[in-house]
Design an enzyme around this catalytic site. Structure first.
Site, mmCIF file in Angstrom:
data_model
loop_
_atom_site.group_PDB
_atom_site.id
_atom_site.type_symbol
_atom_site.label_atom_id
_atom_site.label_comp_id
_atom_site.label_asym_id
_atom_site.label_seq_id
_atom_site.Cartn_x
_atom_site.Cartn_y
_atom_site.Cartn_z
ATOM 1 N N TRP A 158 0.802 -1.224 0.000
ATOM 2 C CA TRP A 158 0.000 0.000 0.000
ATOM 3 C C TRP A 158 0.835 1.273 0.000
ATOM 4 O O TRP A 158 0.308 2.355 -0.162
ATOM 5 C CB TRP A 158 -0.918 0.012 1.243
ATOM 6 C CG TRP A 158 -0.141 -0.296 2.490
ATOM 7 C CD1 TRP A 158 -0.010 -1.519 3.082
ATOM 8 C CD2 TRP A 158 0.682 0.598 3.246
ATOM 9 N NE1 TRP A 158 0.849 -1.436 4.161
ATOM 10 C CE2 TRP A 158 1.281 -0.154 4.290
ATOM 11 C CE3 TRP A 158 0.968 1.971 3.154
ATOM 12 C CZ2 TRP A 158 2.148 0.413 5.219
ATOM 13 C CZ3 TRP A 158 1.836 2.531 4.077
ATOM 14 C CH2 TRP A 158 2.406 1.754 5.096
ATOM 15 N N ASN A 159 2.159 1.162 0.235
ATOM 16 C CA ASN A 159 2.915 2.421 0.408
ATOM 17 C C ASN A 159 3.192 3.139 -0.908
ATOM 18 O O ASN A 159 3.346 4.357 -0.925
ATOM 19 C CB ASN A 159 4.186 2.220 1.237
ATOM 20 C CG ASN A 159 5.104 1.172 0.680
ATOM 21 O OD1 ASN A 159 4.756 0.442 -0.241
ATOM 22 N ND2 ASN A 159 6.293 1.080 1.235
ATOM 23 N N LYS A 182 -2.748 -8.824 -7.349
ATOM 24 C CA LYS A 182 -3.520 -8.581 -6.128
ATOM 25 C C LYS A 182 -2.942 -7.345 -5.432
ATOM 26 O O LYS A 182 -1.854 -7.392 -4.853
ATOM 27 C CB LYS A 182 -3.459 -9.771 -5.171
ATOM 28 C CG LYS A 182 -4.497 -9.625 -4.064
ATOM 29 C CD LYS A 182 -4.116 -10.314 -2.782
ATOM 30 C CE LYS A 182 -3.330 -9.471 -1.846
ATOM 31 N NZ LYS A 182 -4.004 -8.258 -1.331
ATOM 32 N N PRO A 183 -3.676 -6.238 -5.489
ATOM 33 C CA PRO A 183 -3.177 -5.039 -4.802
ATOM 34 C C PRO A 183 -3.429 -5.133 -3.305
ATOM 35 O O PRO A 183 -4.225 -5.958 -2.847
ATOM 36 C CB PRO A 183 -4.000 -3.913 -5.423
ATOM 37 C CG PRO A 183 -5.292 -4.560 -5.830
ATOM 38 C CD PRO A 183 -4.979 -6.005 -6.139
ATOM 39 N N ALA A 184 -2.766 -4.269 -2.550
ATOM 40 C CA ALA A 184 -2.974 -4.246 -1.099
ATOM 41 C C ALA A 184 -4.425 -3.882 -0.787
ATOM 42 O O ALA A 184 -5.047 -3.082 -1.490
ATOM 43 C CB ALA A 184 -2.029 -3.237 -0.467
ATOM 44 N N SER A 239 6.109 -7.328 3.297
ATOM 45 C CA SER A 239 6.886 -7.636 4.494
ATOM 46 C C SER A 239 7.702 -8.919 4.316
ATOM 47 O O SER A 239 7.331 -9.811 3.540
ATOM 48 C CB SER A 239 5.945 -7.783 5.689
ATOM 49 O OG SER A 239 5.040 -8.830 5.432
ATOM 50 N N LEU A 261 11.508 -7.010 -0.100
ATOM 51 C CA LEU A 261 10.967 -7.114 1.266
ATOM 52 C C LEU A 261 11.411 -5.950 2.143
ATOM 53 O O LEU A 261 11.798 -4.905 1.661
ATOM 54 C CB LEU A 261 11.380 -8.466 1.855
ATOM 55 C CG LEU A 261 11.044 -9.673 0.960
ATOM 56 C CD1 LEU A 261 11.577 -10.960 1.555
ATOM 57 C CD2 LEU A 261 9.546 -9.775 0.729
ATOM 58 N N CYS A 294 10.208 1.119 2.328
ATOM 59 C CA CYS A 294 11.174 0.092 2.725
ATOM 60 C C CYS A 294 12.600 0.604 2.564
ATOM 61 O O CYS A 294 13.544 -0.057 2.977
ATOM 62 C CB CYS A 294 10.949 -1.191 1.935
ATOM 63 S SG CYS A 294 10.732 -0.862 0.200
#
Ligand code: ADP
Length: 492
Positions: A158-159, A182-184, A239, A261, A294
């Protein structure tokens, strides 16, 4: 303030499969919220196994025609997609801020960054060159070609709700693959906007599909993608814990996976640095996107002789940040994405303070309420504190002190992560020594901003596998085929 009242006309709050907007088979939906107000924006489908299977089937059906198009024809489609984005950049940026929270000025930068992947990979798709190898036998020829893989899956965070989608889809599609994305759950609308613009740009049905789901659906959608025999590769950003889980899911089918990640970026300021440049770099590297990237500076390491001055200057700069709704003029710091994120930031700050960190500014939930957190600076941070071990993902600068280069490098590398690292120095020997010594996939020297479509983005250690962007980024979406052509004969 300019909060939209409706969604752009090219986007429907539905999944996107085979070129069609569609509800979940179950009929269920979940709410997408404005993180700044907690108010509902819209609802989108809670898709699951059968919806994902349908998307995979659509991608599989689209694949033969898409892969056999010329690279130039596919490039034309991607360029048209980029042009649609650029023509709508203000509206796309507004939508992005609405569901994600970052200041709209940052969203505009993200939309251009996102579009740049289509433009870049439109070009790279035309340069997926093969090879010929001098043969091992006289009547034989050896050819090496790179081919698309087939149906591929993408799972995004989502960021960066737009750029993470294009950073995967652009190289995948340019190489001739078809994508199920598949989006957040927090930010599906930016991905759905891209789907709407795909229609406009002439992306054939089934080449790009979006499966939406709530947090509770993520595992099922992920498992369907990792276990389905038709899916040949997964690209994931998120993550480390979920990345490892997905990688384990790929074991049975020996499915390829690229992982981008978590990080724990060191940001080192040596005493020979350009002080003002380092300060400006630290601000952007720490507080951009409210620290929710990240590659955000997670640990700021400052050399003894300039330490106190730097802490004081950074504290003064942090005090100038303006928290607020990202669509409001003059706002430079948005809210955190969700209450869970706020809890984590509070826990890390409390742990640091309990273990002796000094609070220079902030340290509390912001008076704006919701998920706002005050811009915060902590000094006297030590490796025993959780904040140096975990990704903060919040507006908290954690400053550590060091005395010499060897200590800085040892501190910087004392983590299982290895995505990005930064340092400021004007000493050319040191620049090479430290750049080579940092155990990260990316090093920023005298800059806190390293993202660009033309350079390889990715990590080492537990920060991931593979690279995105650049000429290297398309390789991960292709397979090498070796053709051994025998019986050439000697001619007459
Ligand atoms: P964050 O904690 O920042 O949300 P996640 O790794 O949980 O990071 O989320 C990144 C992406 O991974 C999102 O699209 C999310 O829905 C998805 N996701 C979360 N859990 C799983 C899972 N078990 N399997 C597949 N995808 C998942």
């Amino acid at each position: 303030m300019n909060i939209p009242t409706e969604l752009p006309e090219y986007l429907q709050p539905l999944g996107f499969i085979d070129g069609q907007w569609c509800a979940a088979v179950s009929g269920a939906a979940f709410e997408v919220l404005d993180p700044a107000t907690g108010k509902k924006i819209t609802s989108v489908p809670r898709m699951g196994e059968s919806d994902t299977e349908r998307a995979i089937a659509a991608a599989h059906k689209a694949y033969p025609a898409w892969r056999t198009m010329t690279a130039a024809a596919r490039a034309g489609v991607l360029e048209a997609w980029a042009a649609s984005m650029r023509a709508r950049s203000d509206q796309l940026a507004q939508l992005l801020t609405w569901e994600q929270g970052k200041p709209v000025s940052e969203s505009k930068v993200e939309i251009e960054y996102a579009a740049s992947f289509f433009s870049w990979f439109a070009g790279e798709g035309r340069r997926i060159y093969g090879d010929t190898i001098p043969p091992h036998l006289p009547d034989t020829r050896i050819l090496v070609m790179r081919q698309p893989m087939g149906v591929v899956g993408g799972i995004t965070p989502w960021n960066f709700p737009s750029a993470m989608v294009t950073r995967k889809s652009a190289p995948a599609l340019a190489a001739g693959n078809c994508m199920v994305l598949k989006p957040a759950e927090s930010t599906p609308l930016s991905a759905l906007a891209l789907a709407g613009l795909a229609l406009e740009a002439g992306v054939p049905p089934g080449v790009f599909n979006v499966v939406t789901g709530a947090r509770e659906d993520a595992a099922v959608i992920g498992e369907t993608l990792t276990s389905h025999p038709l899916v040949k590769k997964i690209g994931f950003t998120g993550s480390t814990v979920v990345g490892k889980h997905l990688m384990a899911g790929c074991v049975d089918g020996l499915k390829k996976i690229s992982l981008e990640l978590g990080g724990n970026a060191p940001f080192i300021v040596f005493d020979d640095a350009d002080f003002e440049a380092a300060l400006a770099g630290a601000m952007i590297c720490k507080y951009r996107n409210t620290g929710q990237t990240c590659i955000s500076a997670n640990r700021i390491l400052v050399q003894d002789s300039i330490h106190d001055r730097f802490v004081e200057a950074l504290t003064a700069r942090a005090a100038e940040l303006v928290p607020g709704h990202g669509l409001e003029d003059g706002v430079s710091l948005g809210p955190l994405i969700e209450p869970r994120a706020l809890d984590k930031v509070e826990r890390l700050v409390a742990d640091a303070l309990a273990k002796g960190a000094r609070l220079m500014i902030g340290g509390n939930r912001h008076s704006l309420g919701g998920t706002y957190y005050e811009p915060t600076v902590l000094s006297d941070v030590t490796p025993e504190m959780d904040i140096t071990r975990e990704e903060v993902f919040g507006p908290v600068a954690a400053i550590m002190r060091f005395s010499d280069e060897a200590e800085a490098i040892a501190l910087a590398n004392d983590t299982q992560y290895g995505l990005s690292g930064y340092f400021y120095s004007r000493d050319v020997g040191r620049v090479f020594r430290v750049a080579e010594a940092l155990e990260t996939g990316i090093v920023g020297v005298n800059t806190g901003l390293i993202s660009t479509e033309i350079a390889p983005f990715g990590g080492v250690k537990e920060s991931g596998i593979g690279r995105e962007g650049s000429k290297y980024g398309i390789e991960d979406w292709t397979e090498i085929k070796y053709v051994c052509l025998a019986g050439i004969g000697e001619g007459s």
